[in-house]
Design an enzyme around this catalytic site. Structure first.
Site, short mmCIF file in Angstrom:
data_model
loop_
_atom_site.label_atom_id
_atom_site.label_comp_id
_atom_site.label_asym_id
_atom_site.label_seq_id
_atom_site.Cartn_x
_atom_site.Cartn_y
_atom_site.Cartn_z
N HIS A 177 22.18 12.75 47.65
CA HIS A 177 20.72 12.96 47.72
C HIS A 177 19.98 11.65 47.45
CE1 HIS A 177 16.95 15.35 47.04
NE2 HIS A 177 16.66 14.28 46.30
N GLU A 178 20.30 11.02 46.34
CA GLU A 178 19.59 9.79 45.98
C GLU A 178 19.89 8.67 46.98
OE1 GLU A 178 17.24 9.91 44.00
OE2 GLU A 178 17.71 11.85 43.11
N HIS B 293 17.54 8.90 49.84
CA HIS B 293 16.28 8.18 49.55
C HIS B 293 16.47 6.68 49.76
CE1 HIS B 293 13.77 11.39 48.09
NE2 HIS B 293 14.55 11.69 47.06
N HIS C 62 16.24 5.66 53.29
CA HIS C 62 14.85 5.69 53.73
C HIS C 62 14.17 4.35 53.40
CE1 HIS C 62 11.10 8.57 54.07
NE2 HIS C 62 11.16 7.71 55.06
#
Length: 671
Positions: free
Chosen positions: A461-462, A465, A468
């Site tokens: 998940h991290e 990010h 991104h």
């Protein structure tokens, strides 16, 4: 000697020279940086030339390097490696920074120049990206109170300053409660615990200076303890300490702080002409209105609660079979859910965890990024702020893309949770600037460090990010990377979690810590078959938190947030054996700052998109389909906030999604 925070950094890739920086450097560096930034802002506001995009908007986009350097280093260490000196500095800096940035928004001469450029926008022949930056800049000034006058203007500045102080106090109180509590375990108390839980407890005991193993309030320790300890009395003690964070009375109690924050937010929104803080906050999000948020959450709540109620009946029967009468309690759920998972899926965390080595999961996240986007990762030997940290250079086709830093282990100096931030964001104006991105997690240490399935998902998940941030390809820093609507920012992170469940990824990287053998096919199938196990519980605890957050901000601020929380949970029929994932006194997403206030729903909003987006890969031929990967980078990961998120998603998928893919992915779809 020159303060290292204010010097030109000649380090590799412009990384902060952490080994040269002391806590004594921060305060004088911040004062000097604020002075420099004030001079920069004054020059823009007082420029005698006619306002233009270049001398107003691009001038505002030109970074104050000194201020960026000071804040990037300070907020990194304040969150991930705090100490009493840094906590004191944070308390001093919060109102000072709030006043500084509020003064910029309130600068009437500056706002007049911004508005002048805005008013002449149709004749400026701006690029789409420039037009977007102009709109966001003008909107930010208006929403920040730039148009207010007199007493209202003064009051807005007071509110912003007070909110900054309260947010810092809330965070530090929570950190203190999490840091100070631990429960010592005797050797007899370890009976029934898997080896990895015992090893984590012993490591935590060493960190706390205890005589033996301990349970702490780090999620990576307390959660497996609640799953595996057969000692109901110890589970109760640990759970109640976990649930009581921020609500223990005394100096670290957050309940009065939460009430004051909610009151000030309502006042702030009404000064700007909004009916409620939720109406103000959601205006710029994809959801747009509180009604749209509540509609989505209730669409998910109904099937999730039905599933949780069924599960509660089953777990209660299991508990009664153990000779325990009375209702199922919150400290019982994880224990009996784990036993049930072992029975129904022939799967337990102790069997799975040796295959989820931290280092191998990091490799897996990198390998997926390589196959999808061509990124390559090479370890860097550079000074960082803590020995636990590690860094990599990220390249593509031999060209530098970013620096990625990972800080993975729990420690008393680190706030709980997991997060991604950019110590430097990607930009092309005024000069090319490659990002420096950091992931911070709270995994239990070990030799080797082993993750739970939830931990592994958090890592992916991290890193979503981080992608991104790293793949951002825009001109202006203010719209770079994750600078997007709050209910869009979780799309890349939640989407990336799906690659953890791709069988070929697990077959390659889920190797046993002792034997090195790949995860057996039957275990792999059982892991994937149990992917939606206990999803009623997980969904209920999340959606309840999101509904309470929305209720806090959609209407008059409650004088007693705890009473309001109880009323909301009663109204929706919250199962007695499940608690909110984040109860009010430790709801840092909502009260540590404005980021997720009236916005905790955004994980669910983004999940509607991420479930639909991964279906696009599956429909196109698989998780690593090159055309879909290219489209994902082109339309979402590289664009930052340069385009409205609804347009971005439609460009990627051809349409906006419905809730069906989410319910299907969570195993909550009818039939």
């Amino acid at each position: 000697m020159t303060n290292p925070l204010l010097a030109t950094w000649s380090t590799p890739f412009g990384l902060a020279p952490f080994s040269e920086i002391s806590d004594d450097d921060f305060a004088p560096a911040l004062d000097a940086a604020l002075t420099a930034h004030n001079a920069q802002i004054a020059a823009i506001a007082e420029n005698p030339d006619a306002p233009s995009f270049a001398n107003v908007i691009e001038a505002l986009e030109t970074p104050c390097v000194a201020l960026e350097q000071v804040l990037s280093v300070f907020f990194t260490v304040a969150g991930a490696d705090s100490n009493p000196a840094r906590e004191a500095l944070q308390r001093a800096f919060s109102p000072k920074l709030a006043a500084h940035f509020s003064a910029i928004t309130a600068n009437k001469a500056l706002y007049a120049r911004v508005k002048d450029v805005w008013d002449q926008r149709d004749g400026l022949y701006l690029t789409d990206e420039q037009a977007r930056v102009l709109m966001l800049t003008h909107r930010g000034f208006v929403r920040g109170g730039a148009a207010l006058e007199g007493a209202e203007d003064t009051r807005m500045q007071e509110i912003k300053s007070r909110l900054a102080t309260l947010g810092t106090n809330f965070t530090q109180n929570l950190l203190a409660d999490e840091r100070d509590w631990f429960m010592e375990l005797s050797e007899d108390d370890l009976e029934g615990l898997p080896d990895f839980v015992i090893a984590a407890a012993r490591a935590a005991g060493e960190e706390k200076g205890a005589a033996g193993p301990v349970v702490t309030l780090a999620r990576s320790i307390i959660t497996p303890f609640l799953q595996f300890s057969p000692r109901r009395d110890l589970r109760k003690t640990a759970f109640e300490a976990w649930a009581a964070r921020g609500a223990n009375g005394g100096e670290t109690d957050n309940r009065a702080i939460a009430a004051e924050i909610l009151s000030l937010r309502e006042e702030r929104a009404k000064l700007l002409g909004y009916a409620s803080f939720a109406a103000y906050k959601l205006e710029t999000e994809m959801a747009e209105t509180p009604e749209a948020v509540r509609g989505l959450l209730m669409d998910v709540w109904t099937p999730a609660k039905a599933q949780a109620d069924q599960d509660a009946e089953h777990l209660t029967k299991m508990m009664q079979d153990d000779g325990i009468n009375g209702p199922l309690e919150p400290w019982d759920w994880r224990y009996y859910a784990e036993k049930r998972r072992a029975q129904e899926h022939d799967l337990d965390e102790a069997e799975l965890k040796p295959y989820l080595q931290l280092d191998r999961m990091i490799e897996a996240s990198f390998d997926c990024a390589n196959r999808l986007f061509g990124l390559e990762f090479a370890r860097l030997d550079v000074p960082l702020y803590h020995p636990d940290c590690r860094a990599w250079e990220v390249t593509r086709g031999g060209e530098h893309v970013a620096v990625f830093i990972g800080d993975y282990f729990a420690r008393g100096s680190k706030r709980s949770g997991a997060w991604c931030s950019a110590m430097r964001s990607q930009a092309k104006f005024p000069d090319m600037q490659a990002p420096i991105v950091i992931n911070v997690c709270n995994f239990a240490k070990g030799a080797p460090a082993l993750l739970s399935w939830d931990d592994a998902r958090t890592l992916f998940h991290e890193f979503g990010h981080a992608l991104h941030q790293m793949l951002s390809d825009v001109t202006y820093e203010s719209i770079s990377g994750t600078s997007v609507a709050r209910d869009f920012v979780e799309l890349p992170s939640q989407l990336y979690e799906h690659w953890l469940e791709v069988p070929e990824v697990l077959q390659k990287f889920a190797t046993h810590a002792e034997t090195g053998e790949a995860m057996p096919q039957d275990l792999l199938q059982r892991v994937l078959g149990a992917a939606t196990y206990d999803m009623g519980f997980q969904t209920v605890e999340y959606v309840a938190s999101a509904l309470v957050d929305l209720a806090f901000h959609d209407g008059p601020a409650p004088a007693d947030p705890m009473a309001k929380q109880a009323a909301v949970l009663d109204e929706i029929g919250m199962p007695a054996a499940i608690t909110m994932r984040h109860a009010t006194p430790h709801f840092a997403h909502v009260f540590a700052g404005d980021g997720y206030s009236s916005g905790y729903y955004s994980y669910m909003w983004s999940e509607v998109m991420d479930a639909d987006a991964f279906e696009a890969f599956e429909e196109a031929g698989g998780a690593f389909d090159p055309d879909r990967a290219r489209a994902l980078e082109t339309h979402i990961l590289s664009t930052g906030g340069s385009v409205d998120p609804k347009e971005l998603y439609t460009n990627f998928r051809g349409r906006l999604p419905g809730v069906d893919a989410l319910l299907k992915g969570r195993g909550l779809a009818a039939g």
